[in-house]
Enzyme design. Structure first.
Site, mmCIF file in Angstrom:
data_model
loop_
_atom_site.group_PDB
_atom_site.id
_atom_site.type_symbol
_atom_site.label_atom_id
_atom_site.label_comp_id
_atom_site.label_asym_id
_atom_site.label_seq_id
_atom_site.Cartn_x
_atom_site.Cartn_y
_atom_site.Cartn_z
ATOM 1 N N HIS A 46 -6.018 45.989 33.964
ATOM 2 C CA HIS A 46 -7.333 47.611 34.133
ATOM 3 C C HIS A 46 -8.228 48.420 34.800
ATOM 4 O O HIS A 46 -8.980 49.307 35.140
ATOM 5 C CB HIS A 46 -7.974 47.264 32.670
ATOM 6 C CG HIS A 46 -6.208 47.435 31.527
ATOM 7 N ND1 HIS A 46 -5.678 48.884 31.141
ATOM 8 C CD2 HIS A 46 -6.400 46.998 30.620
ATOM 9 C CE1 HIS A 46 -5.179 48.782 30.033
ATOM 10 N NE2 HIS A 46 -5.339 47.458 29.774
ATOM 11 N N ARG A 71 -6.784 38.299 36.185
ATOM 12 C CA ARG A 71 -5.660 39.121 35.397
ATOM 13 C C ARG A 71 -4.515 39.371 36.101
ATOM 14 O O ARG A 71 -4.708 40.589 36.022
ATOM 15 C CB ARG A 71 -6.462 40.128 33.797
ATOM 16 C CG ARG A 71 -5.314 40.231 33.005
ATOM 17 C CD ARG A 71 -5.382 41.075 31.810
ATOM 18 N NE ARG A 71 -6.842 42.029 31.843
ATOM 19 C CZ ARG A 71 -6.781 42.879 30.873
ATOM 20 N NH1 ARG A 71 -6.920 42.811 29.634
ATOM 21 N NH2 ARG A 71 -7.853 43.852 30.745
ATOM 22 N N GLU A 147 -1.016 39.727 22.458
ATOM 23 C CA GLU A 147 -1.888 41.282 22.191
ATOM 24 C C GLU A 147 -1.162 42.415 21.321
ATOM 25 O O GLU A 147 -1.486 43.959 21.283
ATOM 26 C CB GLU A 147 -2.530 41.711 23.544
ATOM 27 C CG GLU A 147 -1.107 42.189 24.607
ATOM 28 C CD GLU A 147 -2.266 42.585 26.128
ATOM 29 O OE1 GLU A 147 -3.497 43.459 25.773
ATOM 30 O OE2 GLU A 147 -1.457 42.487 26.744
ATOM 31 N N ASP A 173 -5.598 45.751 22.041
ATOM 32 C CA ASP A 173 -4.314 46.519 21.944
ATOM 33 C C ASP A 173 -3.718 45.908 20.994
ATOM 34 O O ASP A 173 -2.853 46.249 19.791
ATOM 35 C CB ASP A 173 -3.951 45.799 23.181
ATOM 36 C CG ASP A 173 -3.607 46.754 24.203
ATOM 37 O OD1 ASP A 173 -4.414 48.297 24.200
ATOM 38 O OD2 ASP A 173 -3.220 46.197 25.857
#
Length: 251
Positions: A46, A71, A147, A173
């Site tokens: 993100h 990540r 998630e 999520d």
């Protein structure tokens, strides 16, 4: 090879605090890492930056005592290999929904015979040490993100994958996939899912981390016995502290 302090803390049953670098800037990543976190995660899923921008961020984090994590943007052998070569000491992989997803992820993180990682660690040797190849497989931390409801249902199978160190819970999520708002961590269904995943990991001696959007959530997850928690992203903490100071000064 350089010690992975997250593994040391896990062995000592001590909670690790993980910073979150979502702004693609090496100075800010270094600043976050210097605040006292045990690790800092560079967020390529993100964060609005590329793998190329992640490299100087990893270099900046490496100048501190924090363990450099990433990540990745997706479960891709090519990207994961590149990030490990760049010196990441652990990978958090998003959207692991099945045992097969987890096997693919773990394979990308390990050299043969435990995996299919290609040799060429480049900066990884500079950070980890000249004996990097001999010890990388048991030093790099592999955390699969749970998630979704599908991932939640398959959690036991996912945790059974050899060489997967544990999971990282994505609360927003997971809540969305349950038909709730992203910040519905306090909802009974979401909270029960957290407890279920944490207990699964504890029973199997696996690592469990979680992202926390508030201090209240972090306190609860700490009480539940997670091994690592994130108290917010760099952007969230910058916004929160800026807003707090302005509110005080404006009366």
């Amino acid at each position: 090879m350089r010690e992975n302090n997250l593994r040391t803390l896990f062995a000592q049953k001590k909670l690790a605090f993980n910073g979150w670098a979502s702004i693609g800037n090496s100075f800010l990543a270094e600043l976050v890492a210097d605040c006292g976190y045990d690790a800092v995660t560079v967020d390529l899923q993100h964060g609005l930056f590329s793998v190329e921008a992640a490299v100087p961020m990893l270099q900046a984090i490496s100048a501190t005592k924090a363990v450099p994590l990433v990540r990745c943007s997706e479960n891709s052998l090519g990207e994961i290999n590149k990030l490990l070569d760049a010196g990441a000491y652990g990978i958090i992989c998003p959207l692991i929904n099945t045992k097969e997803d987890a096997e693919k992820f773990v394979r990308a993180c390990h050299y043969s015979p435990r995996g299919g990682r290609s040799y060429g660690p480049a900066r990884g040797v500079l950070y980890g040490g000249k004996d990097y190849f001999e010890h990388a497989n048991r030093t790099i931390l592999t955390l699969a993100m749970i998630e979704t409801r599908q991932g939640l249902a398959a959690a036991e199978e996912i945790l059974s994958v050899p060489d997967l160190d544990g999971i990282f819970i994505g609360p927003s999520d997971l809540a969305i996939d349950m038909g709730l708002a992203p910040d519905a961590w306090n909802d009974d269904k979401v909270d029960q899912a957290f407890q279920h995943l944490i207990k699964l990991c504890q029973a199997r001696g696996k690592y469990v981390g979680i992202f926390c959007g508030s201090v209240e959530m972090a306190e609860r997850m700490k009480a539940y016995g997670v091994d690592m928690l994130v108290p917010g992203t760099d952007a969230q903490l910058l916004r929160a502290e800026t807003t707090r100071r302005l509110n005080i000064l404006r009366g």
